[in-house]
Design a protein around this motif. Structure first.
Motif, PDB file in Angstrom:
ATOM      1  N   LYS A 136       0.837  -1.208   0.000  1.00 48.78           N
ATOM      2  CA  LYS A 136       0.000   0.000   0.000  1.00 48.78           C
ATOM      3  C   LYS A 136       0.870   1.256   0.000  1.00 48.78           C
ATOM      4  O   LYS A 136       0.594   2.223  -0.704  1.00 48.78           O
ATOM      5  N   SER A 139       2.338   1.714  -3.493  1.00 45.22           N
ATOM      6  CA  SER A 139       1.383   2.189  -4.504  1.00 45.22           C
ATOM      7  C   SER A 139       0.980   3.646  -4.286  1.00 45.22           C
ATOM      8  O   SER A 139       0.569   4.326  -5.216  1.00 45.22           O
ATOM      9  N   LYS A 144       7.532   8.039  -8.037  1.00 47.35           N
ATOM     10  CA  LYS A 144       7.921   6.660  -8.320  1.00 47.35           C
ATOM     11  C   LYS A 144       9.384   6.546  -8.736  1.00 47.35           C
ATOM     12  O   LYS A 144       9.922   5.453  -8.801  1.00 47.35           O
TER      13      LYS A 144
END
Length: 574
Positions: A136, A139, A144
Motif C-alpha cells: 500500500k 502504490s 515513483k
C-alpha cells in the motif's frame, strides 16, 4: 546448530525489518519544522516537535496530547502521527496502531503511515499483514522515481517473505533491491542488503552461498563508520564460523566484534552523560525559580500586613496574628524542604565521591595495564599480552557496569524511567542473561544452572527485570571462587507470587553487611574488615526496581558459605 542459528537471526533481523525510509522521514521532519514556524503560537505543538526531533518519546506524547486537546484540525494528523511513532519507538505497538489509525488518509505523508503499520505488523510477527501495508505504501508513493523509497520497501517485503519461508518471493525482492543499490553505491544500505541475502540462503541451509554474502557484508563494514554495522558484520561471521566448527577463526571475529561493541557503548555513554548534565542544569534553574517564588509570596504577605495595620487596632491585631501564622507555616515548609535538600545533596556528594574514586581506580588500572601491554608488545611476550588484554576487558566491563547503574539510578531518582508491565516468561529471560555473561562465567570456570520452571510467567516490566538480574548475576560471579557454582531456580509458594532464587557458593557475607544492603538509601564503601562490598549502587537500583514491579527482596548468607538472593514477583493472572 539450532542454537547458533537462533543467535544469528536475532542479530540480523532487528537491523533490517525495522528499516525506515530515511529520505521520506527527512521530508516529513522538514515539513514538521515548517508547520512549527507557521503555527508558532501553538506552544504545545512546537514543544512536541522539538522533543520528537530529540527522540524524547515520553515528552512527545505529553505535548502532542495537550495540542490535540485544543481541537486544532490542521495539526491533528501531525500529532496523531507523532504519537504513533513515539509509541512504536517505546515498543507499545497496540497503542501505536490506535494512534496511527486516527490519522486521516488525506494526510500528505500517509504512505509513511502505511509503512509504519508494516513495521508494527512485522515486529509483532504478522508478516503477511506487514507485506500488504508495504505494498500500500509503495502504490501511494507520489514520486515513483525515488529509488531510495522503493529500496526500503523491497527490502522489508523480502525479509517478511523469509519469515513466511516463501524463499523464491523473498529472493525476488531482495535481489531487486540489491541491484538498485549496486548502481547507487550506497555502502550502508548495501551492507544491509548483503546481510539480508546471506540470511536468505542461511535459512535454506545453503551455507556456501550464504558465506559469500556474509563475507561481502563483513568486507563492506570495514568501510562504514557506523559502529553498529561493524559489530553486526563481525559477529555474524563469528557465529557462522562457529556453526562450521572453525572455532579459531570464530574467536578472531568475536574479539573484533567486542571491540566494535565497546566503541558503540562508549559513544552512547558520552551522549547519555551530556544529556544528563543538561537536564541537571535545567533542574537547578527550576529550583532557583521556586525559591524566588516563595520569597515573593513572603514579601506579598508582608505588604498586605502593613496595609491592614492602617485600618485600626482591631484589624491590626487580626492581621498581625494571620501574618504571624502564615510566616510560621512558611518557615516550617522552607525548613522541611531545606532538610530534605541537604539530605539529597549529602547522598549525591557521597555517591559522586565513591563513583569517582572507583572510576579513577579503573582508569588508573587501565593506564598501568596499557603500559605493561606496550612493553609486552615490544618484548613479544604474547602469553602476558593475552593476560593483559583479558585484564583490560575485565576493568572496562566493571567501569561500564558502574556507569550503567549510575545512569539508571539517576533516571529513577528523577522519575524519568518508564515502566510498562507485561507477562514475561521467566526461564527465557534467565537464559538470555546467562548468554550475556557466558564469557565471565568461562573466565572463572563457574558452573551455571538454569533450573527455573518453564511454566513460570510473571507480570513485570521486562527492561527493569533484566537490569535486576544482570546486577545480581554480576555480583554472584564477582564474589564467587574459581570453579564455583551459580544456580537460578524457582520455588512455588502460592498462586499469586513466584519466588526466584539466585544462589552461589562464593565468599558470602555477614549479617551486618546484609542489614546494611537492605537499608534504603544506603551507599556502601569497602569496610575495615576487608569485606568487598563496593558502592552498593547496584543493590539500591535493584531494590527500587523490584519495589516498582510489586516484588520483594531477601538475602540469606554466611561468610565463606555462599549467598542466596530471594526475589518474589507477582504471577501473570490466568
Amino acid at each position: 546448530m539450532n542454537n547458533l542459528k537462533i543467535i544469528l537471526l536475532f542479530l540480523i533481523y532487528p537491523s533490517i525489518i525495522l528499516c525506515q525510509n530515511k529520505t521520506y522521514i527527512d521530508k516529513f521532519e522538514l515539513e514538521l519544522k515548517k508547520k512549527a514556524i507557521e503555527y508558532k503560537s501553538e506552544i504545545n505543538f512546537n514543544k512536541a516537535k522539538a522533543f520528537y526531533l530529540n527522540k524524547n518519546w515520553d515528552s512527545t506524547l505529553v505535548y502532542s496530547m495537550k495540542q490535540l486537546s485544543t481541537n486544532h484540525k490542521t495539526l491533528a494528523d501531525y500529532c496523531f502521527f507523532l504519537r504513533g511513532i513515539s509509541f512504536r519507538k517505546k515498543g507499545l505497538y497496540n497503542q501505536a496502531e490506535k494512534e496511527l489509525t486516527l490519522v486521516s488518509n488525506k494526510f500528505i505523508f500517509y504512505p509513511l503511515v502505511n509503512f509504519n503499520f508494516g513495521l508494527i505488523a512485522a515486529k509483532t510477527n504478522k508478516y503477511q499483514k506487514a507485506i500488504n501495508y508495504y505494498l500500500k505504501a509503495d502504490s501511494a508513493l507520489i514520486n515513483k522515481n525515488n529509488t531510495s523509497q522503493i529500496n526500503k520497501i523491497n527490502m522489508n517485503i523480502g525479509n517478511c517473505y523469509i519469515h513466511l519461508k516463501q524463499y523464491q518471493k523473498a529472493e525476488k525482492y531482495l535481489f531487486k533491491n540489491n541491484n538498485l543499490l549496486l548502481s547507487k553505491g550506497d555502502s550502508l544500505s548495501l551492507f544491509e542488503s548483503y546481510t539480508n541475502i546471506a540470511n536468505l540462503y542461511y535459512e535454506q541451509y545453503k551455507d556456501k552461498e550464504a558465506l559469500i554474502y556474509f563475507e561481502k557484508a563483513y568486507t563492506l563494514s570495514k568501510k562504514i563508520k557506523d559502529f553498529e554495522k561493524k559489530f553486526l558484520g563481525s559477529i555474524n561471521m563469528a557465529v557462522f564460523e562457529e556453526n562450521r566448527g572453525n572455532y579459531k577463526q570464530a574467536f578472531v571475529y568475536r574479539k573484533e566484534s567486542e571491540q566494535w561493541k565497546d566503541s558503540l557503548n562508549n559513544q552512547n555513554k558520552i551522549w547519555a552523560v551530556a544529556d544528563y548534565e543538561k537536564k541537571y542544569a535545567i533542574a537547578q534553574k527550576q529550583k532557583q525559580i521556586s525559591v524566588l517564588e516563595v520569597e515573593n509570596k513572603l514579601k506579598e504577605t508582608q505588604r498586605k500586613t502593613m496595609f491592614f495595620s492602617v485600618l485600626g487596632m482591631l484589624l491590626l491585631l487580626v492581621g498581625g496574628m494571620y501574618a504571624y501564622a502564615q510566616k510560621v507555616k512558611n518557615a516550617k515548609i522552607i525548613l522541611s524542604q531545606k532538610v530534605k535538600l541537604d539530605e539529597l545533596n549529602a547522598t549525591k556528594d557521597q555517591l559522586f565521591s565513591i563513583v569517582s574514586h572507583d572510576l579513577r581506580s579503573s582508569v588508573n588500572a587501565l593506564k598501568t595495564s596499557n603500559t605493561k601491554l606496550t612493553n609486552s608488545l615490544e618484548t613479544k611476550n604474547y602469553s602476558q599480552l593475552d593476560q593483559l588484554l583479558q585484564q583490560n576487558n575485565s576493568i572496562a566491563n566493571g567501569a561500564y557496569s558502574l556507569l550503567d547503574n549510575l545512569l539508571h539510578w539517576a533516571l529513577l531518582q528523577t522519575k524519568q524511567l518508564y515502566f510498562s508491565k507485561d507477562s514475561v516468561h521467566l526461564f527465557s529471560i534467565v537464559q538470555q542473561i546467562e548468554y550475556n555473561y557466558k564469557s565471565l562465567l568461562l573466565d572463572k570456570a563457574i558452573t551455571f544452572e538454569n533450573a527455573v520452571s518453564k511454566n513460570s510467567f510473571i507480570f513485570v516490566d521486562l527492561d527493569s527485570l533484566k537490569i535486576v538480574l544482570r546486577n545480581l548475576l554480576d555480583n554472584a560471579i564477582k564474589f564467587s571462587h574459581q570453579n564455583g557454582q551459580i544456580s537460578m531456580y524457582t520455588v512455588e509458594t502460592n498462586n499469586d507470587f513466584c519466588q526466584l532464587v539466585i544462589e552461589d557458593t562464593g565468599l558470602g557475607m555477614s549479617q551486618n553487611t546484609i542489614n546494611e544492603l537492605l537499608q534504603d538509601n544506603e551507599l556502601l564503601a569497602k569496610k575495615s574488615n576487608s569485606e568487598i562490598i563496593g558502592t552498593g549502587l547496584g543493590m539500591q537500583l535493584c531494590k527500587q526496581m523490584i519495589k516498582k514491579n510489586g516484588g520483594t527482596l531477601a538475602i540469606e548468607s554466611e561468610p565463606n558459605k555462599g549467598t542466596k538472593i530471594i526475589l518474589t514477583f507477582p504471577k501473570t493472572a490466568v
